[in-house]
Design an enzyme around this catalytic site. Structure first.
Site, PDB file in Angstrom:
ATOM      1  N   GLY A  49     -20.419  51.546 -59.765  1.00 56.13           N
ATOM      2  CA  GLY A  49     -20.623  50.928 -58.463  1.00 56.13           C
ATOM      3  C   GLY A  49     -19.998  49.554 -58.358  1.00 56.13           C
ATOM      4  O   GLY A  49     -20.116  48.901 -57.331  1.00 56.13           O
ATOM      5  N   CYS A  50     -19.337  49.117 -59.407  1.00 56.75           N
ATOM      6  CA  CYS A  50     -18.663  47.821 -59.414  1.00 56.75           C
ATOM      7  C   CYS A  50     -17.159  48.058 -59.270  1.00 56.75           C
ATOM      8  O   CYS A  50     -16.620  48.993 -59.865  1.00 56.75           O
ATOM      9  CB  CYS A  50     -18.936  47.065 -60.708  1.00 56.75           C
ATOM     10  SG  CYS A  50     -20.670  46.673 -60.962  1.00 56.75           S
TER      11      CYS A  50
END
Length: 139
Positions: A49-50
């Site tokens: 998710g980064c």
């Protein structure tokens, strides 16, 4: 409920009038944060998710939560250091109770990070909370 280190960071940010100065301070925090051992940069420690590469290696000793972390982006490495100031050293049962959005909002980060960085920050907080909650259930 914030850690003393985090309160000191809030005070530092209050003295830095310009967001560019705050941004540089976060980057400097990242530079000073101890690097993560390469052996710990594995899929199990990678935070999804980064936008950048991020690894968090949580650990609990004697009921206290701590973690090591690293990123290939300097600002994100600084955000890891900010999160360490917020969570590092807390009793593991208190970690999930920290209102990260409110605490980080005191720094003004929510207003100055790109949506990708904000999403990554939320993903890191989620990982920290999940690990701490699972560990608290075991004890």
């Amino acid at each position: 409920m914030a850690q003393e280190r985090f309160e000191e960071l809030v005070e530092t940010f209050a003295f830095l009038d310009d967001w560019e100065d705050r941004y540089r301070h976060v980057i400097d925090m990242g530079r000073a944060f101890p690097p993560l051992d390469d052996a710990l940069k594995v899929p199990a420690t990678k935070v999804e998710g980064c936008a950048s590469q991020v690894w968090l290696h949580p650990r609990v000793a004697e009921g206290q939560f701590d973690f090591a972390g690293e990123s290939d982006a300097m600002i994100v490495r600084g955000l890891i250091a900010v999160l360490h100031d917020l969570y590092g050293g807390l009793p593991v049962g208190e970690v999930p109770q920290v209102d990260a959005a409110a605490e980080l909002g005191r720094l003004g980060l929510d207003e100055h990070l790109s949506s990708q960085r904000s999403n990554g920050l939320r993903a890191m907080v989620k990982r920290i909370r999940e690990v701490a909650a699972a560990e608290a259930e075991r004890t």
